[in-house]
Design a protein around this motif. Structure first.
Motif, mmCIF file in Angstrom:
data_model
loop_
_atom_site.group_PDB
_atom_site.id
_atom_site.type_symbol
_atom_site.label_atom_id
_atom_site.label_comp_id
_atom_site.label_asym_id
_atom_site.label_seq_id
_atom_site.Cartn_x
_atom_site.Cartn_y
_atom_site.Cartn_z
ATOM 1 N N CYS A 546 0.854 -1.193 0.000
ATOM 2 C CA CYS A 546 0.000 0.000 0.000
ATOM 3 C C CYS A 546 0.884 1.235 0.000
ATOM 4 O O CYS A 546 1.688 1.440 0.918
ATOM 5 C CB CYS A 546 -0.923 0.002 1.223
ATOM 6 N N ALA A 547 0.748 2.046 -1.041
ATOM 7 C CA ALA A 547 1.477 3.316 -1.132
ATOM 8 C C ALA A 547 0.550 4.425 -0.650
ATOM 9 O O ALA A 547 -0.415 4.780 -1.325
ATOM 10 C CB ALA A 547 1.924 3.565 -2.572
ATOM 11 N N LEU A 548 0.817 4.952 0.537
ATOM 12 C CA LEU A 548 0.020 6.044 1.095
ATOM 13 C C LEU A 548 0.605 7.356 0.592
ATOM 14 O O LEU A 548 1.206 8.135 1.339
ATOM 15 C CB LEU A 548 0.034 5.974 2.618
ATOM 16 N N SER A 549 0.432 7.574 -0.706
ATOM 17 C CA SER A 549 1.070 8.725 -1.350
ATOM 18 C C SER A 549 0.204 9.283 -2.471
ATOM 19 O O SER A 549 0.721 9.971 -3.344
ATOM 20 C CB SER A 549 2.430 8.306 -1.924
ATOM 21 N N LEU A 550 -1.065 8.976 -2.464
ATOM 22 C CA LEU A 550 -1.908 9.312 -3.611
ATOM 23 C C LEU A 550 -2.032 10.817 -3.790
ATOM 24 O O LEU A 550 -1.683 11.376 -4.820
ATOM 25 C CB LEU A 550 -3.288 8.675 -3.418
ATOM 26 N N VAL A 551 -2.548 11.477 -2.811
ATOM 27 C CA VAL A 551 -2.702 12.926 -2.802
ATOM 28 C C VAL A 551 -3.014 13.319 -1.370
ATOM 29 O O VAL A 551 -3.424 12.483 -0.560
ATOM 30 C CB VAL A 551 -3.825 13.376 -3.769
ATOM 31 N N GLY A 552 -2.792 14.566 -1.035
ATOM 32 C CA GLY A 552 -3.066 14.983 0.333
ATOM 33 C C GLY A 552 -1.954 14.576 1.283
ATOM 34 O O GLY A 552 -0.834 14.249 0.879
ATOM 35 N N GLU A 553 -2.270 14.557 2.561
ATOM 36 C CA GLU A 553 -1.296 14.267 3.611
ATOM 37 C C GLU A 553 -1.809 13.108 4.464
ATOM 38 O O GLU A 553 -2.643 13.296 5.347
ATOM 39 C CB GLU A 553 -1.100 15.515 4.477
ATOM 40 N N PRO A 554 -1.360 11.865 4.209
ATOM 41 C CA PRO A 554 -1.898 10.709 4.947
ATOM 42 C C PRO A 554 -1.730 10.821 6.454
ATOM 43 O O PRO A 554 -2.605 10.404 7.214
ATOM 44 C CB PRO A 554 -1.095 9.535 4.385
ATOM 45 N N ILE A 555 -0.602 11.393 6.903
ATOM 46 C CA ILE A 555 -0.345 11.470 8.334
ATOM 47 C C ILE A 555 -1.280 12.459 9.026
ATOM 48 O O ILE A 555 -1.372 12.504 10.248
ATOM 49 C CB ILE A 555 1.138 11.867 8.551
ATOM 50 N N PHE A 556 -2.003 13.253 8.230
ATOM 51 C CA PHE A 556 -2.959 14.218 8.747
ATOM 52 C C PHE A 556 -4.175 13.516 9.370
ATOM 53 O O PHE A 556 -4.854 14.077 10.236
ATOM 54 C CB PHE A 556 -3.400 15.114 7.592
ATOM 55 N N TYR A 557 -4.472 12.301 8.917
ATOM 56 C CA TYR A 557 -5.637 11.554 9.413
ATOM 57 C C TYR A 557 -5.443 11.227 10.890
ATOM 58 O O TYR A 557 -4.427 10.645 11.280
ATOM 59 C CB TYR A 557 -5.804 10.285 8.585
ATOM 60 N N PRO A 558 -6.396 11.563 11.762
ATOM 61 C CA PRO A 558 -6.204 11.383 13.205
ATOM 62 C C PRO A 558 -5.982 9.940 13.641
ATOM 63 O O PRO A 558 -5.353 9.713 14.672
ATOM 64 C CB PRO A 558 -7.502 11.953 13.796
ATOM 65 N N HIS A 559 -6.501 8.961 12.896
ATOM 66 C CA HIS A 559 -6.380 7.562 13.301
ATOM 67 C C HIS A 559 -5.469 6.792 12.357
ATOM 68 O O HIS A 559 -5.747 5.650 11.990
ATOM 69 C CB HIS A 559 -7.763 6.918 13.341
ATOM 70 N N ILE A 560 -4.369 7.440 11.952
ATOM 71 C CA ILE A 560 -3.486 6.812 10.975
ATOM 72 C C ILE A 560 -2.857 5.533 11.527
ATOM 73 O O ILE A 560 -2.679 4.558 10.790
ATOM 74 C CB ILE A 560 -2.383 7.815 10.531
#
Length: 801
Positions: A546-560
């Motif tokens: 899984c590449a968490l790099s699509l768009v946006g900021e994945p680490i921004f999600y509170p329950h990452i």
């Protein structure tokens, strides 16, 4: 002249004068005469219509009556019926059935529901699988017969009660004995021996490829002649449900596919695409007689059974990629899979052409820091209305709510909105670009490298560097929002932005299930694409990365962290990319397989120009993130991702980047040239094609960076390259063992360490270091997998230099 002669002349003259007088009258009064005649005829017609005796309407007028649906057709009584004595109700019903069977068909006042093959919904249609094969030494004959028997059980074929199963027992047909005109000019009519509705056909082919004259040659010639025969429809087999081809070959006789391995099966697949009107139901399968033939056939069978079951349930082959099966472009990548695609790389793209409403309350693409004004404008009832938006809970705080009241100030009940509401301009723009929006703030998309890998046309640089199979990689993000507005962002500002999380938070389970389902759905859309390899398609139905790099900021999600735990629980590796603007979230992040940080500039001013961050203290945040990476270098595989944009961060910045590397000490440094596709927003930022570095310029920069690192006493070397992506990898000498680079990852060992020591446990990157980097991926060898075939945008093979 005598009296008689005079009388005879006079009598002859009278008719002539009468005739002339009648002609003169006709010419003078002909219009009046014609109109009078028409009037008399019209009056006569009206008189007859009014005075004629009313008759009972014929049955043909009743069958179209509105109440025809609610009652049976009434048949006019005959004299014989009137004279017959009264009969019982059963006799009357039987008589009416007989009359109706002889009379016109009853017409219902509604459209008949269509099912598979166009039949009525009340008909139980059957599916007949026909397996065509050729064989010289009878070995294929035995394999096909065993294959046909093996299909019966998963399809639910029951010879004892065939009427209960939608599938008939598969039939095998030897091409040496088949009448080509009967099966390949037009589909044959198969009788349903078990009763019920008509039979739909599904064609399967098991074809060995021979380098000598065989039945295959005449068969393929027949297909070619059929397609080119002007007397025959170009798609005469379009009425069948679908087809699929499996080919056997010998790699000892045909070392590579380009030289002829399974070449006749591939040719058959192309001609059948043309004759059926692009009804490839499952990708072409290929197996080696002496090595993996039976294993590949079993894999192909599993995927084929799923396709047949879906076909029986839905009546169709499902949604496919637009133009994917174009028979004329069977070898052409064309526009089917390249439009609006990103590959996890930084690219410029065309701005969407869809019109976005600028009216208030439309949910425009404003920056979401202005939350108060936007929330007022974006309410469904409009500004100033009494009806309030529904109350949602802000899950981003640490406090907990009790029933009906707020426990603390840290957990208020806030009026928050969805990040990407369904139907909003942002939602419409992203979905048009190929995203599938999951929940209210997550997304998934299949990248072009996944499509390319499925077709054996090359994988992305992560395969060359780290051993990631592109066709088993899911590209997604749990947060479409970002805190930067990078000038090279390939989403040209359509995704939302913000400095803090102020939206509804979807639970991790919803996101995980949604993105996985969306990814598999998009993979299945590739089923009919020409050139897709059956073995890779089967592998693609098992996500491994899984590449968490699509768009946006994945680490921004509170329950990452919870989301990462679900990935790792399914033994899916995680490659997370962040933009070094959220140090607190980065510090709280648990183990990931590989952690990326985007390093887009070497100094404060350059970073401000390129990333255009929203945080005022962006440089301080950036420096803190580098310090966190330095602390983690012995606990996680860390990567600096440098994207080179000529005119912004290339010239004379190698020394500055070396200073950043010295501060963060990452395990790896990826240096990649930006890819340009043209966009209005990038032009507004001053970007043109001139800002895209040539590969040689990227190589020169990497050499300069390597020299700058050595000058500081840092032990880094150029480990690998992927020229196709304009990407080069520098690695720490920690990953050089016995003079060989080991940049690959041992994924199974990574999951074992997670299970043994937990998501916060201590283990080093060296503990799950993989095998030696393949020779073709190392510096100076290009980095393109020799098993694949490079092609240009038109699908034409690119000859090696």
């Amino acid at each position: 002249m005598s009296f008689n002669d005079w009388g005879a002349g006079r009598s002859a003259e009278l008719p002539s004068k009468a005739t002339n007088y009648a002609v003169e009258l006709w010419h003078e009064y002909r219009i009046a005469i014609i109109l009078s005649a028409l009037l008399v005829l019209g009056l006569l017609r009206v008189y007859l219509h009014l005075t004629e005796k009313r008759q009972e309407p014929l049955v043909f007028s009743k069958i179209y009556a509105p109440e025809a649906k609610a009652r049976p057709v009434e048949v006019a009584e005959t004299k014989d019926e009137k004279s017959t004595p009264a009969t019982s109700d059963e006799d009357t019903v039987e008589k009416k059935k007989t009359q109706l069977s002889n009379g016109p068909r009853r017409i219902k006042g509604e459209l008949a529901k269509k099912t598979r093959g166009g039949g009525n919904s009340d008909e139980l249609r059957k599916i007949q699988v026909l397996i065509f094969y050729s064989s010289l030494m009878a070995s294929t004959d035995k394999i096909v017969r065993d294959f046909a028997k093996a299909l019966q059980s998963p399809l639910g074929v029951n010879p004892e009660e065939p009427q209960d199963c939608p599938f008939l027992a598969p039939q095998t047909i030897d091409l040496a004995e088949a009448d080509y005109d009967e099966y390949f000019i037009s589909p044959p009519k198969i009788e349903n021996t078990s009763g019920g509705g008509p039979v739909d056909l599904f064609y399967l082919f098991v074809l060995p490829s021979y380098n000598i004259d065989s039945i295959n040659d005449s068969f393929l010639e027949h297909l070619r002649d059929t397609h080119h025969d002007f007397r025959i429809d170009t798609s005469p087999l379009s009425s069948i449900l679908g087809y699929s081809v499996f080919g056997f070959g010998d790699r000892e006789g045909w070392p590579t596919e380009e030289e002829g391995f399974c070449f006749q099966a591939k040719e058959l697949d192309r001609w059948m695409a043309k004759l059926t009107g692009r009804k490839r139901a499952y990708p072409l399968g290929m197996g080696d007689w002496k090595r993996d033939g039976h294993a590949r056939l079993s894999e192909w069978q599993l995927g084929l059974v799923d396709t047949l079951q879906l076909l029986e349930q839905t009546g169709g082959l499902g949604e496919g990629v637009a133009g994917s099966g174009d028979a004329v472009e069977s070898d052409d990548e064309g526009d089917a899979d390249d439009d609006d695609d990103d590959d996890g790389e930084v690219v410029f793209e065309e701005a969407p052409t869809s019109k976005v409403s600028k009216s208030k309350g439309s949910g425009g693409l404003e920056d979401l820091e202005d939350l108060g004004r936007i929330m007022e404008l974006s309410r469904a009832d409009g500004p100033g209305q009494q009806k309030a938006a529904p109350i949602a809970i802000d899950f981003t705080t640490d406090g907990k709510l009790t029933e009906g009241k707020v426990k603390s100030r840290k957990s208020p009940i806030a009026l928050v909105k969805e990040m990407v509401p369904k139907g909003s301009p942002t939602y419409n723009s992203l979905t048009k670009q190929g995203y599938q929006i999951v929940g209210s703030h997550s997304g998934v998309k299949i990248c072009r490298w996944t499509k390319s890998s499925l077709r054996g046309r090359g994988s992305c640089y992560k395969y060359s560097f780290y051993g990631i199979n592109s066709h088993q990689c899911m590209e997604t993000t749990p947060s479409l929002s970002c805190s930067n507005k990078c000038v090279f962002c390939w989403r040209h500002g359509t995704n939302p932005v913000g400095t803090t999380w102020r939206w509804v938070v979807d639970p991790p389970k919803l996101i995980f299930d949604g993105v996985r389902e969306g990814h598999y759905k998009k993979i299945k859309m590739m089923r009919g694409v020409p050139g897709v390899r059956a073995e890779r398609f089967a592998e693609a139905m098992r996500i491994r990365h899984c590449a968490l790099s699509l768009v946006g900021e994945p680490i921004f999600y509170p329950h990452i962290n919870e989301f990462l735990g679900m990935l790792h629980g399914e033994r899916i590796s995680s490659f997370l990319v962040c933009n070094a603007q959220h140090p607190d979230e980065l510090a709280a992040l648990q183990h990931v397989t590989q952690l990326y940080v985007s390093i887009d500039a070497s100094n404060r001013e350059s970073l401000r120009r390129i990333d255009r961050p929203l945080h005022r203290d962006f440089w301080e945040r950036f420096q803190r993130c580098l310090e966190i990476l330095r602390e983690r270098r012995f606990r996680q595989r860390t990567v600096f991702r440098l994207t080179l944009v000529k005119g912004f961060n290339v010239e004379d910045e190698a020394e500055g980047y070396a200073d950043l590397v010295e501060k963060g000490l990452p395990c790896f440094i990826e240096v990649k040239g930006v890819t340009y596709c043209g966009t209005s927003t990038s032009a507004g930022a001053g970007l043109t094609m001139a800002n895209v570095p040539f590969y040689q310029e990227v190589c020169d920069f990497v050499l300069a960076l390597e020299a700058a690192l050595k000058k500081r006493g840092l032990v880094y070397g150029i480990a690998a390259e992927h020229a196709h992506s304009c990407c080069i990898l520098l690695a720490s000498e920690r990953f050089r063992v016995g003079g060989k680079w080991h940049t690959l990852i041992d994924y199974e060992r990574f999951f074992e360490l997670l299970e043994e020591r937990g998501p916060d446990g201590d283990f080093t990157p060296e503990e799950y270091m993989g095998a030696e980097t393949p020779e073709w991926a190392t510096w100076g060898n290009g980095g393109f997998d020799p098993r694949d075939q490079r092609v240009d945008r038109k699908g034409r093979p690119i000859e090696a230099a």
